[in-house]
Design a protein around this motif. Sequence first.
Motif, PDB file in Angstrom:
ATOM      1  N   THR A  64       0.825  -1.211   0.000  1.00  0.00           N
ATOM      2  CA  THR A  64       0.000   0.000   0.000  1.00  0.00           C
ATOM      3  C   THR A  64       0.859   1.260   0.000  1.00  0.00           C
ATOM      4  OG1 THR A  64      -0.138  -0.247   2.408  1.00  0.00           O
ATOM      5  CG2 THR A  64      -1.984  -1.093   1.105  1.00  0.00           C
ATOM      6  N   ARG A  65       1.916   1.233   0.767  1.00  0.00           N
ATOM      7  CA  ARG A  65       2.831   2.375   0.823  1.00  0.00           C
ATOM      8  C   ARG A  65       3.523   2.571  -0.521  1.00  0.00           C
ATOM      9  NH1 ARG A  65       3.969   7.380   2.322  1.00  0.00           N
ATOM     10  NH2 ARG A  65       6.162   7.741   2.822  1.00  0.00           N
ATOM     11  N   TYR A 174     -14.625  -5.001  -7.243  1.00  0.00           N
ATOM     12  CA  TYR A 174     -13.355  -4.557  -6.667  1.00  0.00           C
ATOM     13  C   TYR A 174     -12.266  -4.682  -7.707  1.00  0.00           C
ATOM     14  CZ  TYR A 174     -10.688  -8.926  -5.890  1.00  0.00           C
ATOM     15  OH  TYR A 174      -9.942 -10.059  -6.051  1.00  0.00           O
ATOM     16  N   ILE A 175     -11.177  -3.965  -7.485  1.00  0.00           N
ATOM     17  CA  ILE A 175     -10.047  -3.952  -8.412  1.00  0.00           C
ATOM     18  C   ILE A 175      -8.914  -4.730  -7.771  1.00  0.00           C
ATOM     19  CG2 ILE A 175      -8.474  -2.512  -9.743  1.00  0.00           C
ATOM     20  CD1 ILE A 175     -11.373  -0.794  -8.107  1.00  0.00           C
ATOM     21  N   SER A 176      -8.544  -5.842  -8.365  1.00  0.00           N
ATOM     22  CA  SER A 176      -7.442  -6.630  -7.836  1.00  0.00           C
ATOM     23  C   SER A 176      -6.150  -5.824  -7.892  1.00  0.00           C
ATOM     24  CB  SER A 176      -7.292  -7.919  -8.645  1.00  0.00           C
ATOM     25  OG  SER A 176      -6.216  -8.694  -8.162  1.00  0.00           O
ATOM     26  N   GLY A 177      -5.350  -5.928  -6.835  1.00  0.00           N
ATOM     27  CA  GLY A 177      -4.195  -5.044  -6.688  1.00  0.00           C
ATOM     28  C   GLY A 177      -3.015  -5.314  -7.584  1.00  0.00           C
ATOM     29  N   GLY A 178      -2.987  -6.460  -8.244  1.00  0.00           N
ATOM     30  CA  GLY A 178      -1.827  -6.786  -9.066  1.00  0.00           C
ATOM     31  C   GLY A 178      -1.647  -5.890 -10.271  1.00  0.00           C
ATOM     32  N   PHE A 179      -2.770  -5.463 -10.862  1.00  0.00           N
ATOM     33  CA  PHE A 179      -2.728  -4.623 -12.059  1.00  0.00           C
ATOM     34  C   PHE A 179      -3.875  -3.630 -11.970  1.00  0.00           C
ATOM     35  CE2 PHE A 179      -3.628  -3.457 -16.438  1.00  0.00           C
ATOM     36  CZ  PHE A 179      -2.357  -3.256 -16.964  1.00  0.00           C
ATOM     37  N   ILE A 180      -3.538  -2.353 -11.850  1.00  0.00           N
ATOM     38  CA  ILE A 180      -4.542  -1.303 -11.653  1.00  0.00           C
ATOM     39  C   ILE A 180      -4.285  -0.167 -12.630  1.00  0.00           C
ATOM     40  CG2 ILE A 180      -5.532   0.359 -10.036  1.00  0.00           C
ATOM     41  CD1 ILE A 180      -4.451  -1.373  -7.738  1.00  0.00           C
ATOM     42  N   LEU A 181      -5.276   0.147 -13.457  1.00  0.00           N
ATOM     43  CA  LEU A 181      -5.217   1.344 -14.283  1.00  0.00           C
ATOM     44  C   LEU A 181      -6.167   2.354 -13.659  1.00  0.00           C
ATOM     45  CD1 LEU A 181      -3.993   2.510 -16.960  1.00  0.00           C
ATOM     46  CD2 LEU A 181      -6.250   2.084 -17.939  1.00  0.00           C
ATOM     47  N   VAL A 182      -5.639   3.465 -13.184  1.00  0.00           N
ATOM     48  CA  VAL A 182      -6.416   4.414 -12.403  1.00  0.00           C
ATOM     49  C   VAL A 182      -5.984   5.832 -12.751  1.00  0.00           C
ATOM     50  CG1 VAL A 182      -4.761   4.285 -10.478  1.00  0.00           C
ATOM     51  CG2 VAL A 182      -7.118   5.008 -10.028  1.00  0.00           C
ATOM     52  N   LYS A 183      -6.907   6.755 -12.660  1.00  0.00           N
ATOM     53  CA  LYS A 183      -6.518   8.149 -12.774  1.00  0.00           C
ATOM     54  C   LYS A 183      -5.694   8.516 -11.536  1.00  0.00           C
ATOM     55  CE  LYS A 183     -10.112   9.834 -15.858  1.00  0.00           C
ATOM     56  NZ  LYS A 183     -11.276  10.744 -16.031  1.00  0.00           N
ATOM     57  N   LEU A 187      -6.373   8.068  -7.100  1.00  0.00           N
ATOM     58  CA  LEU A 187      -5.572   7.413  -6.066  1.00  0.00           C
ATOM     59  C   LEU A 187      -5.051   8.422  -5.044  1.00  0.00           C
ATOM     60  CD1 LEU A 187      -4.365   4.941  -4.805  1.00  0.00           C
ATOM     61  CD2 LEU A 187      -2.530   4.996  -6.505  1.00  0.00           C
ATOM     62  N   LEU A 188      -4.753   9.623  -5.481  1.00  0.00           N
ATOM     63  CA  LEU A 188      -4.348  10.656  -4.540  1.00  0.00           C
ATOM     64  C   LEU A 188      -5.515  11.078  -3.644  1.00  0.00           C
ATOM     65  CD1 LEU A 188      -2.112  12.874  -6.857  1.00  0.00           C
ATOM     66  CD2 LEU A 188      -1.336  11.345  -5.030  1.00  0.00           C
ATOM     67  N   ASN A 189      -6.705  11.109  -4.228  1.00  0.00           N
ATOM     68  CA  ASN A 189      -7.908  11.466  -3.472  1.00  0.00           C
ATOM     69  C   ASN A 189      -8.324  10.369  -2.506  1.00  0.00           C
ATOM     70  OD1 ASN A 189     -11.302  11.283  -3.848  1.00  0.00           O
ATOM     71  ND2 ASN A 189     -10.446  13.192  -3.067  1.00  0.00           N
ATOM     72  N   VAL A 190      -8.160   9.110  -2.936  1.00  0.00           N
ATOM     73  CA  VAL A 190      -8.505   7.952  -2.101  1.00  0.00           C
ATOM     74  C   VAL A 190      -7.270   7.048  -2.050  1.00  0.00           C
ATOM     75  CG1 VAL A 190     -10.134   6.067  -1.709  1.00  0.00           C
ATOM     76  CG2 VAL A 190     -10.893   8.127  -2.916  1.00  0.00           C
ATOM     77  N   PRO A 191      -6.307   7.354  -1.214  1.00  0.00           N
ATOM     78  CA  PRO A 191      -5.066   6.575  -1.169  1.00  0.00           C
ATOM     79  C   PRO A 191      -5.277   5.190  -0.570  1.00  0.00           C
ATOM     80  CG  PRO A 191      -5.070   8.220   0.561  1.00  0.00           C
ATOM     81  CD  PRO A 191      -6.294   8.487  -0.267  1.00  0.00           C
ATOM     82  N   MET A 192      -4.339   4.312  -0.857  1.00  0.00           N
ATOM     83  CA  MET A 192      -4.327   3.002  -0.214  1.00  0.00           C
ATOM     84  C   MET A 192      -4.169   3.173   1.298  1.00  0.00           C
ATOM     85  SD  MET A 192      -4.287   0.363  -2.463  1.00  0.00           S
ATOM     86  CE  MET A 192      -4.252   0.203  -4.260  1.00  0.00           C
ATOM     87  N   ASN A 193      -4.741   2.247   2.038  1.00  0.00           N
ATOM     88  CA  ASN A 193      -4.664   2.268   3.498  1.00  0.00           C
ATOM     89  C   ASN A 193      -3.322   1.685   3.936  1.00  0.00           C
ATOM     90  OD1 ASN A 193      -4.921   1.963   6.259  1.00  0.00           O
ATOM     91  ND2 ASN A 193      -6.887   0.897   6.176  1.00  0.00           N
ATOM     92  N   GLU A 194      -2.415   2.537   4.385  1.00  0.00           N
ATOM     93  CA  GLU A 194      -1.064   2.095   4.721  1.00  0.00           C
ATOM     94  C   GLU A 194      -0.987   1.345   6.047  1.00  0.00           C
ATOM     95  OE1 GLU A 194       1.812   5.195   4.201  1.00  0.00           O
ATOM     96  OE2 GLU A 194       1.122   5.649   2.162  1.00  0.00           O
ATOM     97  N   ASP A 195      -2.094   1.248   6.759  1.00  0.00           N
ATOM     98  CA  ASP A 195      -2.138   0.371   7.924  1.00  0.00           C
ATOM     99  C   ASP A 195      -2.232  -1.096   7.508  1.00  0.00           C
ATOM    100  OD1 ASP A 195      -2.021   2.463   9.739  1.00  0.00           O
ATOM    101  OD2 ASP A 195      -4.197   2.671   9.856  1.00  0.00           O
ATOM    102  N   PRO A 202      -9.723  -7.750   4.807  1.00  0.00           N
ATOM    103  CA  PRO A 202     -10.239  -8.641   3.760  1.00  0.00           C
ATOM    104  C   PRO A 202      -9.447  -8.564   2.459  1.00  0.00           C
ATOM    105  CG  PRO A 202     -11.460  -6.601   3.752  1.00  0.00           C
ATOM    106  CD  PRO A 202     -10.465  -6.469   4.865  1.00  0.00           C
ATOM    107  N   GLY A 203      -8.302  -7.938   2.505  1.00  0.00           N
ATOM    108  CA  GLY A 203      -7.490  -7.648   1.327  1.00  0.00           C
ATOM    109  C   GLY A 203      -7.361  -6.154   1.173  1.00  0.00           C
ATOM    110  N   GLU A 204      -6.133  -5.679   1.039  1.00  0.00           N
ATOM    111  CA  GLU A 204      -5.920  -4.232   0.941  1.00  0.00           C
ATOM    112  C   GLU A 204      -6.564  -3.664  -0.322  1.00  0.00           C
ATOM    113  OE1 GLU A 204      -3.104  -5.790  -1.898  1.00  0.00           O
ATOM    114  OE2 GLU A 204      -3.668  -6.468   0.117  1.00  0.00           O
ATOM    115  N   ASP A 205      -6.658  -4.485  -1.379  1.00  0.00           N
ATOM    116  CA  ASP A 205      -7.296  -4.022  -2.607  1.00  0.00           C
ATOM    117  C   ASP A 205      -8.818  -3.979  -2.465  1.00  0.00           C
ATOM    118  OD1 ASP A 205      -7.424  -6.804  -2.466  1.00  0.00           O
ATOM    119  OD2 ASP A 205      -6.497  -7.148  -4.427  1.00  0.00           O
TER     120      ASP A 205
END
Length: 257
Positions: A64-65, A174-183, A187-195, A202-205
């Motif tokens: 996530t980080r 949901y979007i699997s984390g291995g391959f993500i095409l995103v604006k 992602l800046l507006n809704v960042p990954m949860n670094e905890d 249930p999966g960081e993705d």
Amino acid sequence: MKITYGICVGPGQYPTDTIASIQDEAYQYQEDYEIVLIGENIPNINSNVRVIDFDESVKTGWITRKKNLIAQAAKYPTLCLMHDYFLLRGGWIYGLLMAVEQNPNWSVMCNRIYNMDYTRHADWMINPRKMEELIVTNPERYTPLLMGEAPHENHPKFVNGLPYSVSDLGHIQYISGGFILVKTSALLNVPMNEDMVWGTPPGEDVEWSERLIANDHKIVYNKHSVTDIGKPGKWQVTQMPMEFVTELRKYYGSNPL
């Protein structure tokens, strides 16, 4: 189209084939792009590649980080995040351009992903938590319906491959984390949860996808492009029967784009 390709590199790896697949596509379509690698002690052997050094010892599996750092460093408005074994199939960018023209309000875009044995990987998926919520309402019916399609799975909630023709269930995907095409802005507006790290229930993705959808970001399907996996033994996804798609619509409603 201007794209930042962010590759999360595992310890001791160098994604030569992944980089080559990106550069081949960029050369073919004369695209403005950058490649950013993030990982520990990555040799900077390609002048067209930027490296972000990452201390893997701080927290094991801190994917996530890594993804948040790539988004913060990205120069371009479209971000393609991938693990170091994904490959763009020829024509991927051309297909993306067509898909963007057809879906101008997209935030996240999914395309077909194939394993090395040509089976389907995690591409156009229903959130397993949404699957389970419905399954428990009638397990006697839904469990055999789903497991009959994929007896190799260890739970019916993982028979969650959505037929590619279905486009009205984005609110429970949901979007699997291995391959993500995103604006990048999404992602800046809704960042990954670094905890969370890779594999945190249930999966960081899954958790990120739920927050992304709650913030009105749209997930759309790109039927024109294909991504391949250059690593054996990855998850073989099974498509759910249309009968279960109908049940999802009854339970969660239909939400056409």
